[in-house]
Design a protein around this motif. Structure first.
Motif, PDB file in Angstrom:
ATOM      1  N   TYR A   2       0.173 -10.592  69.308  1.00  0.00           N
ATOM      2  CA  TYR A   2       1.082  -9.508  68.960  1.00  0.00           C
ATOM      3  C   TYR A   2       2.497  -9.929  69.312  1.00  0.00           C
ATOM      4  CZ  TYR A   2      -3.163  -6.760  68.647  1.00  0.00           C
ATOM      5  OH  TYR A   2      -4.404  -6.295  68.299  1.00  0.00           O
ATOM      6  N   SER A   3       3.422  -9.627  68.412  1.00  0.00           N
ATOM      7  CA  SER A   3       4.817  -9.984  68.621  1.00  0.00           C
ATOM      8  C   SER A   3       5.675  -8.800  68.220  1.00  0.00           C
ATOM      9  CB  SER A   3       5.171 -11.208  67.780  1.00  0.00           C
ATOM     10  OG  SER A   3       6.484 -11.608  68.024  1.00  0.00           O
ATOM     11  N   LYS A   4       6.727  -8.557  68.974  1.00  0.00           N
ATOM     12  CA  LYS A   4       7.585  -7.398  68.720  1.00  0.00           C
ATOM     13  C   LYS A   4       8.276  -7.533  67.359  1.00  0.00           C
ATOM     14  CE  LYS A   4      11.140  -4.656  70.901  1.00  0.00           C
ATOM     15  NZ  LYS A   4      12.037  -4.523  72.030  1.00  0.00           N
ATOM     16  N   GLN A  60       0.335 -11.309  74.012  1.00  0.00           N
ATOM     17  CA  GLN A  60       1.610 -10.661  73.712  1.00  0.00           C
ATOM     18  C   GLN A  60       2.701 -11.715  73.807  1.00  0.00           C
ATOM     19  OE1 GLN A  60       2.392  -7.279  72.970  1.00  0.00           O
ATOM     20  NE2 GLN A  60       4.343  -8.229  72.488  1.00  0.00           N
ATOM     21  N   ARG A 105      -2.951 -10.248  77.417  1.00  0.00           N
ATOM     22  CA  ARG A 105      -2.959  -8.790  77.562  1.00  0.00           C
ATOM     23  C   ARG A 105      -4.361  -8.253  77.822  1.00  0.00           C
ATOM     24  NH1 ARG A 105       0.622  -7.517  79.944  1.00  0.00           N
ATOM     25  NH2 ARG A 105       2.567  -8.256  79.182  1.00  0.00           N
ATOM     26  N   ASP A 158      -6.494 -10.849  73.456  1.00  0.00           N
ATOM     27  CA  ASP A 158      -5.233 -10.358  72.904  1.00  0.00           C
ATOM     28  C   ASP A 158      -4.088 -10.995  73.685  1.00  0.00           C
ATOM     29  OD1 ASP A 158      -6.411  -8.708  71.026  1.00  0.00           O
ATOM     30  OD2 ASP A 158      -6.389  -6.955  72.326  1.00  0.00           O
TER      31      ASP A 158
END
Length: 185
Positions: free
Chosen positions: A33-35, A97, A80, A95
């Motif tokens: 997941y990446s912002k 991050q 995460r 997961d």
């Protein structure tokens, strides 16, 4: 902070059945997941991932992912969530991050007490009330643990407070400096 490099590959198959087939081929599915970006599906070699996750278990670590087939090159991430099979102790899914190494973040850092307090030698009991502290700083500036010598603690004294702990210059202590971490009673 510990830094670990793990090779990965982009995953093109999705769903429960396809993930089971991946696991049968000794691959572990994962998601990065990446912002502000869409999540990236990944796959890892099961044995390499398990060995590296076991090494960083319970510690603050920056994982550098070298993703095969990704135009971004190496990505710095934090773990995460890890999903494990409760019976076979196998990693089912991970997961990650993505983080920016130049932006400060909050981390919980373990506190390790060394030595034998003077007060304990004189019949007192060591009471530890805090096993970790909260620090803010850039990920690579955060220590793996904070080591504190409790040898000078005397029976009935003030004890070791968060303000007595030695932390790196670029790191800020978020816990109240008056909180007692350990005391001899």
């Amino acid at each position: 902070m510990i830094q670990v490099d793990i090779p990965a590959a982009a995953r093109t198959v999705f769903g429960k059945g396809e993930s089971r087939c991946l696991r049968m081929d000794k691959k572990t599915p994962a998601v990065l997941y990446s912002k502000g970006e869409e999540a990236l599906a990944l796959q890892f070699d099961e044995t390499i991932l398990y060995k590296d996750l076991l090494f960083i278990h319970g510690r603050n670590a920056v994982v550098t992912l070298d993703i095969e087939g990704d135009s971004a090159g190496k990505r710095h991430v934090l773990v995460r969530e890890i999903q494990k099979d409760p019976v076979q102790e196998k990693v089912l899914h991970v997961d990650f991050q993505e983080i920016n190494l130049d932006v400060s973040r909050k981390f919980n850092v373990d506190l390790r007490l060394t030595g034998v307090a003077k007060g304990v030698d004189m019949g007192g009991d060591l009471t530890v009330s805090k096993y970790s502290v909260t620090l803010r700083g850039c990920p690579m500036d955060i220590p793996d643990e904070i080591v504190a010598d409790i040898t000078p603690l005397e029976r009935g004294g003030q004890g070791l407070t968060c303000g007595d702990l030695t932390i790196p210059d670029k790191v800020e202590m978020l816990d109240n400096a008056d909180i007692v971490c350990a005391a001899v009673i």
